[in-house]
Design a protein around this motif. Structure first.
Motif, PDB file in Angstrom:
ATOM      1  N   ALA A  13      14.389  -1.142 -11.189  1.00  0.00           N
ATOM      2  CA  ALA A  13      13.977  -2.294 -12.002  1.00  0.00           C
ATOM      3  C   ALA A  13      12.577  -2.766 -11.606  1.00  0.00           C
ATOM      4  N   ALA A  14      12.294  -2.767 -10.303  1.00  0.00           N
ATOM      5  CA  ALA A  14      10.984  -3.199  -9.823  1.00  0.00           C
ATOM      6  C   ALA A  14       9.882  -2.221 -10.213  1.00  0.00           C
ATOM      7  N   HIS A  15      10.256  -0.968 -10.498  1.00  0.00           N
ATOM      8  CA  HIS A  15       9.268   0.061 -10.835  1.00  0.00           C
ATOM      9  C   HIS A  15       9.316   0.463 -12.307  1.00  0.00           C
ATOM     10  N   GLN A  16      10.068  -0.296 -13.099  1.00  0.00           N
ATOM     11  CA  GLN A  16      10.140  -0.015 -14.537  1.00  0.00           C
ATOM     12  C   GLN A  16       8.750  -0.145 -15.153  1.00  0.00           C
ATOM     13  N   GLY A  17       8.326   0.883 -15.871  1.00  0.00           N
ATOM     14  CA  GLY A  17       7.008   0.873 -16.489  1.00  0.00           C
ATOM     15  C   GLY A  17       5.891   1.346 -15.571  1.00  0.00           C
ATOM     16  N   LYS A  18       6.202   1.512 -14.278  1.00  0.00           N
ATOM     17  CA  LYS A  18       5.195   1.972 -13.317  1.00  0.00           C
ATOM     18  C   LYS A  18       5.335   3.455 -13.007  1.00  0.00           C
ATOM     19  N   ILE A  19       6.557   3.960 -13.145  1.00  0.00           N
ATOM     20  CA  ILE A  19       6.847   5.367 -12.861  1.00  0.00           C
ATOM     21  C   ILE A  19       6.810   6.165 -14.159  1.00  0.00           C
ATOM     22  N   ASP A  20       6.029   7.226 -14.179  1.00  0.00           N
ATOM     23  CA  ASP A  20       5.905   8.057 -15.385  1.00  0.00           C
ATOM     24  C   ASP A  20       6.972   9.146 -15.379  1.00  0.00           C
ATOM     25  N   GLY A  21       8.209   8.727 -15.545  1.00  0.00           N
ATOM     26  CA  GLY A  21       9.355   9.617 -15.577  1.00  0.00           C
ATOM     27  C   GLY A  21      10.597   8.769 -15.774  1.00  0.00           C
ATOM     28  N   LEU A  22      11.685   9.362 -16.205  1.00  0.00           N
ATOM     29  CA  LEU A  22      12.936   8.629 -16.370  1.00  0.00           C
ATOM     30  C   LEU A  22      13.624   8.530 -15.014  1.00  0.00           C
ATOM     31  N   MET A  23      13.864   7.312 -14.552  1.00  0.00           N
ATOM     32  CA  MET A  23      14.521   7.098 -13.255  1.00  0.00           C
ATOM     33  C   MET A  23      16.034   7.018 -13.438  1.00  0.00           C
ATOM     34  N   LEU A  24      16.769   7.694 -12.562  1.00  0.00           N
ATOM     35  CA  LEU A  24      18.228   7.657 -12.587  1.00  0.00           C
ATOM     36  C   LEU A  24      18.742   7.439 -11.166  1.00  0.00           C
ATOM     37  N   GLY A  25      19.492   6.371 -10.962  1.00  0.00           N
ATOM     38  CA  GLY A  25      20.034   6.074  -9.643  1.00  0.00           C
ATOM     39  C   GLY A  25      21.356   6.781  -9.430  1.00  0.00           C
ATOM     40  N   VAL A  26      21.364   7.797  -8.589  1.00  0.00           N
ATOM     41  CA  VAL A  26      22.546   8.663  -8.489  1.00  0.00           C
ATOM     42  C   VAL A  26      23.259   8.608  -7.133  1.00  0.00           C
ATOM     43  N   GLY A  27      22.920   7.626  -6.299  1.00  0.00           N
ATOM     44  CA  GLY A  27      23.674   7.411  -5.070  1.00  0.00           C
ATOM     45  C   GLY A  27      23.854   8.647  -4.219  1.00  0.00           C
ATOM     46  N   ARG A  73       2.056   9.321  -5.935  1.00  0.00           N
ATOM     47  CA  ARG A  73       2.545  10.679  -5.662  1.00  0.00           C
ATOM     48  C   ARG A  73       3.500  11.139  -6.770  1.00  0.00           C
ATOM     49  N   ILE A  74       4.391  10.241  -7.173  1.00  0.00           N
ATOM     50  CA  ILE A  74       5.352  10.591  -8.212  1.00  0.00           C
ATOM     51  C   ILE A  74       4.638  10.876  -9.528  1.00  0.00           C
ATOM     52  N   ASN A  75       3.735   9.998  -9.918  1.00  0.00           N
ATOM     53  CA  ASN A  75       3.060  10.150 -11.210  1.00  0.00           C
ATOM     54  C   ASN A  75       2.124  11.360 -11.246  1.00  0.00           C
ATOM     55  N   GLU A  76       1.526  11.673 -10.121  1.00  0.00           N
ATOM     56  CA  GLU A  76       0.659  12.854 -10.057  1.00  0.00           C
ATOM     57  C   GLU A  76       1.451  14.142 -10.243  1.00  0.00           C
ATOM     58  N   ALA A  77       2.744  14.101  -9.887  1.00  0.00           N
ATOM     59  CA  ALA A  77       3.605  15.279 -10.025  1.00  0.00           C
ATOM     60  C   ALA A  77       4.080  15.484 -11.462  1.00  0.00           C
ATOM     61  N   LYS A  78       3.886  14.475 -12.309  1.00  0.00           N
ATOM     62  CA  LYS A  78       4.263  14.534 -13.733  1.00  0.00           C
ATOM     63  C   LYS A  78       5.729  14.963 -13.946  1.00  0.00           C
ATOM     64  N   PRO A  79       6.679  14.231 -13.369  1.00  0.00           N
ATOM     65  CA  PRO A  79       8.093  14.596 -13.540  1.00  0.00           C
ATOM     66  C   PRO A  79       8.652  14.096 -14.873  1.00  0.00           C
ATOM     67  N   ASP A  80       9.681  14.761 -15.339  1.00  0.00           N
ATOM     68  CA  ASP A  80      10.459  14.249 -16.469  1.00  0.00           C
ATOM     69  C   ASP A  80      11.570  13.352 -15.939  1.00  0.00           C
ATOM     70  N   GLU A 135       0.828  -1.207   0.000  1.00  0.00           N
ATOM     71  CA  GLU A 135       0.000   0.000   0.000  1.00  0.00           C
ATOM     72  C   GLU A 135       0.869   1.266   0.000  1.00  0.00           C
ATOM     73  N   GLU A 136       1.940   1.249   0.795  1.00  0.00           N
ATOM     74  CA  GLU A 136       2.845   2.396   0.857  1.00  0.00           C
ATOM     75  C   GLU A 136       3.550   2.610  -0.485  1.00  0.00           C
ATOM     76  N   ASP A 137       3.939   1.519  -1.116  1.00  0.00           N
ATOM     77  CA  ASP A 137       4.619   1.620  -2.405  1.00  0.00           C
ATOM     78  C   ASP A 137       3.689   2.180  -3.468  1.00  0.00           C
ATOM     79  N   LYS A 138       2.460   1.712  -3.471  1.00  0.00           N
ATOM     80  CA  LYS A 138       1.481   2.217  -4.444  1.00  0.00           C
ATOM     81  C   LYS A 138       1.242   3.705  -4.228  1.00  0.00           C
ATOM     82  N   ALA A 139       1.182   4.118  -2.960  1.00  0.00           N
ATOM     83  CA  ALA A 139       0.973   5.538  -2.663  1.00  0.00           C
ATOM     84  C   ALA A 139       2.161   6.365  -3.138  1.00  0.00           C
ATOM     85  N   ALA A 140       3.379   5.826  -2.986  1.00  0.00           N
ATOM     86  CA  ALA A 140       4.584   6.529  -3.445  1.00  0.00           C
ATOM     87  C   ALA A 140       4.578   6.673  -4.955  1.00  0.00           C
TER      88      ALA A 140
END
Length: 257
Positions: free
Chosen positions: A188-202, A165-172, A157-162
């Motif tokens: 990788a687990a959220h590939q195709g679920k997040i409407d934005g380009l994800m970049l892991g920047v540590g 929140r991200i998709n409602e913000a419409k990020p690039d 439930e927490e993951d779905k809410a996160a």
């Protein structure tokens, strides 16, 4: 990655050099920024791994993590040794493309291109500092959301809410600061679920929040930034660097894996 995600752009257009099983993008910063500017609308939902010696050695020893590294849009050569190996293998234009440097390049053109940014990871106080510093340094930058997740697995439930929140913000751009290998597995687990380009920047969040300083430019250009980081955090990094660097030298440089 088994979630039904369909890539709109061809990965075959991205030159790669296989190093210890990981398809490292044989690119440089100029190529990467131009690629992102041209294709950002079509690569949302995908992810980019910022790869170094540590993640490459980990991938060599862990098949599932190697699949994560190779399963995104690309794995860029954050670590200087990766681009050095690539050039020795014939990719003459391959150069180091660090996470913090890429962030700076994108932030600097964000107002012009009206890019929207979301930051996921790190601590609440770091995110507040980050927002303050970015707005001061890059006037007009659009920060549409920030979230510091708890240091545990989120419930379904927490993951779905996160995600919502991200998709409602419409990020690039969705910048992920969870540290390796956690951030790559999350993307990788959220590939195709997040409407934005994800970049892991540590540690990129900490650099721009100015919690920690980057190495002087001469050290960055000489592939010695790891030495600077080691001096900043010797207890945590000495064992890692000793182990992964020796394995990388033996497998990638001597055995040519």
């Amino acid at each position: 990655m088994g979630n039904g995600y369909k890539r709109k752009v061809k990965k075959s257009l991205i030159p790669t050099c296989n190093i210890m099983g990981v398809n490292i993008a044989a690119i440089n910063m100029e190529w990467l920024v131009e690629y992102l500017e041209k294709n950002i609308a079509d690569i949302k939902g995908d992810y980019i791994c910022v790869s170094n010696v540590h993640t490459t050695v980990t991938s060599y020893e862990d098949v599932s993590y190697c699949e994560v590294q190779n399963g995104g849009l690309m794995a860029i050569p954050d670590g200087g040794p990766l681009s050095t190996v690539g050039r020795k293998r014939g990719y003459k234009n391959m150069a180091r493309t660090t996470g913090p440097s890429l962030m700076g390049e994108i932030f600097s053109i964000s107002a012009k291109n009206r890019y929207r940014h979301y930051f996921y990871g790190s601590k609440e106080e770091t995110l507040k500092l980050l927002e303050k510093k970015l707005k001061k340094k890059y006037p007009g930058i659009q920060i549409v959301g920030m979230y510091s997740p708890p240091f545990r697995l989120l419930t379904e439930e927490e993951d779905k809410a996160a995600i919502d929140r991200i998709n409602e913000a419409k990020p690039d751009f969705v910048w992920i600061g969870l540290g390796a290998p956690k951030q790559e597995k999350w993307m990788a687990a959220h590939q195709g679920k997040i409407d934005g380009l994800m970049l892991g920047v540590g540690a990129g969040f900490d650099y721009f929040a100015e919690n920690i300083k980057r190495a002087p430019m001469w050290m960055q250009k000489s592939n010695l930034e790891w030495v600077y980081r080691l001096m900043q955090d010797p207890k945590r990094l000495f064992k890692r660097y000793w182990s992964t660097n020796t394995k990388f030298i033996w497998n990638a440089m001597i055995r040519r894996k």
